[in-house]
Design an enzyme around this catalytic site. Sequence first.
Site, mmCIF file in Angstrom:
data_model
loop_
_atom_site.group_PDB
_atom_site.id
_atom_site.type_symbol
_atom_site.label_atom_id
_atom_site.label_comp_id
_atom_site.label_asym_id
_atom_site.label_seq_id
_atom_site.Cartn_x
_atom_site.Cartn_y
_atom_site.Cartn_z
ATOM 1 N N LEU A 1 21.470 102.522 60.557
ATOM 2 C CA LEU A 1 21.748 102.702 59.129
ATOM 3 C C LEU A 1 20.481 102.898 58.329
ATOM 4 O O LEU A 1 20.491 103.522 57.272
ATOM 5 C CB LEU A 1 22.494 101.476 58.588
ATOM 6 C CG LEU A 1 23.901 101.230 59.121
ATOM 7 C CD1 LEU A 1 24.406 99.876 58.643
ATOM 8 C CD2 LEU A 1 24.847 102.334 58.667
ATOM 9 N N GLN B 1 15.787 102.068 58.439
ATOM 10 C CA GLN B 1 14.613 101.577 59.148
ATOM 11 C C GLN B 1 13.521 101.279 58.139
ATOM 12 O O GLN B 1 13.310 102.028 57.195
ATOM 13 C CB GLN B 1 14.133 102.617 60.161
ATOM 14 C CG GLN B 1 12.957 102.180 61.008
ATOM 15 C CD GLN B 1 12.653 103.177 62.111
ATOM 16 O OE1 GLN B 1 13.383 104.143 62.309
ATOM 17 N NE2 GLN B 1 11.575 102.950 62.828
ATOM 18 N N GLY B 2 12.860 100.143 58.321
ATOM 19 C CA GLY B 2 11.796 99.763 57.398
ATOM 20 C C GLY B 2 10.719 98.979 58.100
ATOM 21 O O GLY B 2 10.646 98.942 59.332
ATOM 22 N N PHE C 1 10.362 95.893 58.504
ATOM 23 C CA PHE C 1 10.791 94.715 59.246
ATOM 24 C C PHE C 1 11.591 95.066 60.493
ATOM 25 O O PHE C 1 11.853 94.196 61.311
ATOM 26 C CB PHE C 1 11.639 93.816 58.350
ATOM 27 C CG PHE C 1 10.884 93.282 57.169
ATOM 28 C CD1 PHE C 1 9.932 92.292 57.339
ATOM 29 C CD2 PHE C 1 11.113 93.767 55.905
ATOM 30 C CE1 PHE C 1 9.238 91.785 56.257
ATOM 31 C CE2 PHE C 1 10.414 93.271 54.820
ATOM 32 C CZ PHE C 1 9.469 92.277 54.995
ATOM 33 N N GLY C 2 12.006 96.289 60.615
ATOM 34 C CA GLY C 2 12.789 96.671 61.782
ATOM 35 C C GLY C 2 13.888 97.654 61.436
ATOM 36 O O GLY C 2 13.942 98.189 60.329
ATOM 37 N N LYS C 3 14.783 97.853 62.387
ATOM 38 C CA LYS C 3 15.889 98.790 62.209
ATOM 39 C C LYS C 3 17.178 98.032 61.899
ATOM 40 O O LYS C 3 17.362 96.893 62.314
ATOM 41 C CB LYS C 3 16.085 99.629 63.479
ATOM 42 C CG LYS C 3 14.923 100.555 63.791
ATOM 43 C CD LYS C 3 15.197 101.354 65.061
ATOM 44 C CE LYS C 3 14.034 102.299 65.376
ATOM 45 N NZ LYS C 3 14.256 103.073 66.625
ATOM 46 N N LYS D 1 20.357 93.540 61.636
ATOM 47 C CA LYS D 1 18.931 93.777 61.403
ATOM 48 C C LYS D 1 18.153 93.261 62.604
ATOM 49 O O LYS D 1 18.173 92.069 62.903
ATOM 50 C CB LYS D 1 18.488 93.044 60.144
ATOM 51 C CG LYS D 1 17.027 93.301 59.770
ATOM 52 C CD LYS D 1 16.908 94.525 58.911
ATOM 53 C CE LYS D 1 15.561 94.658 58.274
ATOM 54 N NZ LYS D 1 15.471 95.835 57.416
ATOM 55 N N ASP E 1 9.625 93.567 48.814
ATOM 56 C CA ASP E 1 9.897 94.967 49.150
ATOM 57 C C ASP E 1 11.091 95.474 48.339
ATOM 58 O O ASP E 1 12.052 96.008 48.890
ATOM 59 C CB ASP E 1 10.155 95.116 50.649
ATOM 60 C CG ASP E 1 10.032 96.573 51.115
ATOM 61 O OD1 ASP E 1 9.469 97.392 50.365
ATOM 62 O OD2 ASP E 1 10.491 96.882 52.232
#
Length: 606
Positions: free
Chosen positions: A289, A291-292, A294-296, A311, A410
């Site tokens: 959905l 991605q950033g 901190f992870g996918k 997450k 963020d």
Amino acid sequence: MELFLGVLILACMLSFVSADFQGDALFALKNSLHASANQLTDWNPNQVNPCTWSNVMCDPSNNVISVTLSSMNFPGTLSPKIGVLKTLSSLTLKGNGITGEIPKELGNLSSLTSLDLENNRLTGEIPSSLGNLKKLQFLTLSKNNLTGIIPQSISDLPKLINLLLDSNDLSGQVPDHLFRIPIYNFTGNRLSCGENFPHHCVSNGNDSGSLQKPKVGIIVGIVGGFIILLIFGGLLFFLCKGRHKGYKREVFVDVAGEVDRRIAFGQLRRFAWRELQLATDNFSEKNILGQGGFGKVYKGVLSDNTKVAVKRLTDFESPGGDAAFQREVEMISVAVHRNLLRLIGFCTTPTERLLVYPFMQNLSVAYRLRELKPGEPVIDWPTRKRIALGAARGLEYLHEHCNPKIIHRDVKAANVLLDEDFEAVVGDFGLAKLVDVRRTNVTTQVRGTMGHIAPEYLSTGKSSERTDVFGYGIMLLELVTGQRAIDFSRLEEEDDVLLLDHVKKLEREKKLDAIVDRNLHENYNIQEVEAMIQVALLCTQASPEDRPAMSEVVRMLEGEGLAERWEEWQHVEVTRRQEYERLQRRFDWGEDSLYNQDAIELSGGR
């Protein structure tokens, strides 16, 4: 230290192995009992953690401690695999139609205190292995078709206080030691109660048992009180831990500033790794959905068809291990507000940390602004105003109503999600704390997205609630313009790569119509657009001390105090711009001087 970490990792690994074999054992029991299609439907072999199954209780460490399957008319047999449940303290299967023999493997249930198999169709002998159950207090095998003798090993059980073997086809001599048990019943068999107790095959006062009435009355009172204490303790356990799926706990929390709105939430759920693997199709790329840093995030569907967002964190380096992560997760889960994303549960392994959230049907604000598929509607201006206010309220709650306060670090359109009613739900809050709280120097890890990060955070690595205010201001500009915080395509026409600089320039030039998202097709109120831009510029001032608190942002969006704050800001901004222009003139040597090496060298060091 290395030894400690090794032991901790081994313990974590063993806990997940435990969940696997417990689930397998209970599913084998379900199959052997021949449960119908509409019975025990949540006992899923792919959902290996049985602590979420109906009729199953677990302790805080996810060890199965109780299984209760009464009066469900199972026609099958007892699986010997249940003997692996070493932490099981209570097994109740009374009132069914269970056939076959009692598995000798039940003697392996070393923690068992209560075994109730009353009113079934069990045959064969009572296994002597039950004498291994040194903690057993209650043994009920009444109303079956058991044959043979009462094993001598039963009389050696040190804690047995209740033994009911009536209405079977047992024969032989009752061991003398069993008459010392406070409560017993051997009637309805072909048993001999011995020369000393020819008629005392029951301890409840029947069949010439008058001599035992006073004793039994006292004992029954004691046992009754003990049982009441057990029940009361069980209720307290449920209230504190909420592990049992059939007992749904709801706690209502009054949300600050939200009159007559209450939010219900329950105990965090601990997911098994295999559950989330199956839910996300082994974390398939097609289910991503977003991605950033901190992870996918993966879309998932649980075994009960509940849609979730999973997450998968990628950077945690956790010397505190599973326990430290769980403490932080539970702390963050206490932050409950209509405009904050609710945490459903989590999963930990020695190498993975995952968080499970509800799936947001309308995805994120960023998606609705810039990633729409053909035919999907654009969010209109009234909805954008509601999103702005909802996100502000969520951040205000994190900053001013959580103890300790939670800093998002963020804030951006991609992290403001939208539910089925397009209500703003701030997500990913607390993730920076989950990751960085276990680092020795948190200032070395700047978290966030370029274009949204406050200048003082970039320069010092230190964040505060005013860091979030800056990110929120950029998010407001995204809402108004539909554009990204950084857009290199603007280099073709101007020097303003940053959305903030671009908007400041157009605001000074009074070109507000050029600012607004073209997808709105002029269906907006220009005064409301101007007000939102003003709030955004106040939130994105260079100095964190000059930015408003989120509570003040909420009031300004509601129409209180914006005019005064904006007028004050304009005076300061004019002064700053004049000072900047004065310095620029001081160092301006003319258009050609930039290429005059002699002029540069003569200028000397400054």
